[in-house]
Design an enzyme around this catalytic site. Sequence first.
Site, short mmCIF file in Angstrom:
data_model
loop_
_atom_site.label_atom_id
_atom_site.label_comp_id
_atom_site.label_asym_id
_atom_site.label_seq_id
_atom_site.Cartn_x
_atom_site.Cartn_y
_atom_site.Cartn_z
N TYR A 103 0.90 -1.34 -0.28
CA TYR A 103 -0.14 0.01 0.05
C TYR A 103 0.93 1.26 -0.12
O TYR A 103 0.39 2.15 -0.33
CB TYR A 103 -1.01 0.02 1.12
CG TYR A 103 -2.33 -0.76 0.66
CD1 TYR A 103 -3.40 -0.07 -0.10
CD2 TYR A 103 -2.50 -2.06 0.71
CE1 TYR A 103 -4.39 -0.63 -0.77
CE2 TYR A 103 -3.60 -2.77 0.36
CZ TYR A 103 -4.43 -2.06 -0.34
OH TYR A 103 -5.65 -2.81 -0.67
N HIS A 107 -5.41 -2.68 6.53
CA HIS A 107 -5.00 -3.88 5.56
C HIS A 107 -3.78 -4.84 6.41
O HIS A 107 -2.92 -5.42 5.41
CB HIS A 107 -4.13 -2.92 4.41
CG HIS A 107 -5.37 -2.55 3.33
ND1 HIS A 107 -6.04 -3.34 2.85
CD2 HIS A 107 -5.48 -1.16 3.06
CE1 HIS A 107 -6.82 -2.69 1.89
NE2 HIS A 107 -6.72 -1.27 2.26
#
Length: 761
Positions: free
Chosen positions: A282, A438
């Site tokens: 990410y 996440h």
Amino acid sequence: MDTAIKTVILSTLIGRPIYFVMKKNNKTAKKIFSSLIFIGLSALISASGQHPNLLLTKQGVKEIQASLGKYANFDKSVNELKAIADKALNSEIIVPLPLNEGGGYTHEKHKNNYYEMNAAGTMYQISGKSEYAEFVRKMLMKYAELYPTLGLHPSKRSETPGKIFWQLLNDCVWLFHTALAYDCIYDYLNSSQKTNLEKNLFRPMAEFISNGSPANNEVFNKMHNHGTWATASVGMIGYVMGDKNLVEKALYGSNKDNKSGFIRQLDVLFSPDGYYTEGPYYQRYAIWPFMVFAQVIENNQPELKIFSYRDSVLLKATNTLIQCAYNGNIFYLNDALKKNYKTQEIVYAVDIAYKNNPKNTFLLDIAQQQKSFIVSDAGIATAKSLNIVKYEPLQFHSVLLRDGANGDEGALGIIRAGKKDKTQMCLTFKATSHGLSHGHYDKLSISMYDGGNFVLTDYGAVRFLNIEPKSGGNYAKENHSWAAQTIAHNTVTVDETSNFNGNIKVSSLHHSDIQYYDFSSNQIQIISGCENNAYKNVKMQRTVAVIENKTFSYPIVIDIFRIISDSTHTLDFPFYYRGQMISTNIQYQKFTAQLNPLGTKNGYQHLWVEAIGKNEKPVTQFTWVEGNRFYTITTLGNSNTKYLMTRTGAGDPNFNIRNETAFMMRQPMVKKHTFVSVVEPHGFYDENKEITENFLTSIRKIELLADNEEYSAVKISTVDNNTFLLIALNKDFDKDREHSIKIDNQTVQFKGNYYFNELTK
């Protein structure tokens, strides 16, 4: 002096004094005054008043035009953009009513539309051909007609749905790209066209993203990559429209108090080393809006010195992202899919980072590998330098990347060893914070790359990106039930329960800690971490060392994993390996007729037990082959240790989980236990030439000579009777402290947190 007359000075707004006399109740004067205020505020954000002024500038356009035909790879990038634009010009403009999720027709069509507008807008600037601008105008007018009629997207999958897309994030990405296109054709449009677009499309969309609902407002002010896309998109359209209010909200949060917004994200989401708290995958995604919006800010408000902010944290973040890769492939940590340096977001990051710090010439090596550039000021600057500046190839190195805004929330350790080429070993040691939404429950987990392959694997994410039949292209439910669970990682699971009982709110309050590390030696690189909160009244301590010695064909890994508790627990410790099993010295039963899952929850329900066994000997070995190398795990056990061979796929009716195999040690009902393992790459295998060399490990025996509160001592013996001793401290860490320890009837004296030596040479 008549008190009904006021003198207004706007010098602070537009850079020179303007005196304006306004009488009370003079409506015409008030309108003029309001117009002056608007002009002045606009000047604050775009001093030149020129377009384009976001990623591409007038000067950049001139440089690109003058450089065409001189730099082959930059020309290729221009031609690729031109091909997209030309194809769009020859196709019908379709702006469908939103219906599908990721990968579906309307999703992909709206995504292609913003790419086409961006390409056409850029080509208009470079070529000056009005047909490109006209295409963008026509498409934008269709969106301005559609947008006021839209409610929320019909999909109910997201808690924050968009209007054009199934989730708000994708609406932000649409506005991000479309703002670039609007900027490029801004001067082509007349005032009524701009008014129409801004009234019916851009302002309502910016309002929807930033404040369309309490949930949207929360995202806009959130410390998360979704918040970055939201603030970047609103800020960029604000700069194009000369809207100071939107820009300030994007920079400093909805309340403009700097408690949220883009600047606050720079403070919170990156560590001082440039490590992004959600993990490398990410970081790759978030670096795109971070770097693009930063360049937009630099072009419009250079006085903010955004690329110098927080000790140049964005430039550090780009460098850190590049280090978080093996052979150009981004590490699988937390939610992650296969991505590499050639993704467009990293192309953007490299070009922009180089433009704003050309001293980082190693970025040119990455640009050379990418062979692609942004068609912008940054892209042409990088392409030019690639042809005229001498640069050294990027050197990957071992590094500790601190996590947390202040660098005090654990760290990611990266150890590289062996030949400095594509076969180099790379080991990751994860002792970080959770990683927001996440993150995974994977405290003290490791992964290993070697010989050009992913050898000891991290699953990453269960997601089929933009494949609509697979959970709408979003994360499958197995991402939570499997991939995020502790048992899915190369670390210890206690009592078949994930770290923090799988509770993200609790996990987010804690982080692992690095006890010590030393990457300075050519002989040994070592890192040690601990986790005291993942399980109640259980202390976890892991020390991993990578050894380079002529005795071994390649670097080996020594792994000491200590579990300490006041009560009894069952411990499961898997090594997920990629490749094909070759041999083992345990006596095992292979289940060939019927398979059963290992458990019922916390990821165990997704593991088939393919074989189970025991070993009366203390040393157990398991060998497999991957690529052209063999790998052997040598581990210590006892009469109670069970060994399992597992494979993913159980409890997975929709075939969402990849086939992954593991060699697992299970230690039942212990208060304290120390797993000691050695991972050795060895030999050579060439199927084409039918060559097999050294398929047997060189490790004969490992012994845990001492294991107490103060230190652990491991002795390794090879088949050639070479012996090695590793002593790792377990408390009171101090690199300058002197130690004298009696081990194996010998006194060992050393300084620091560890000792390593070859006892027979």
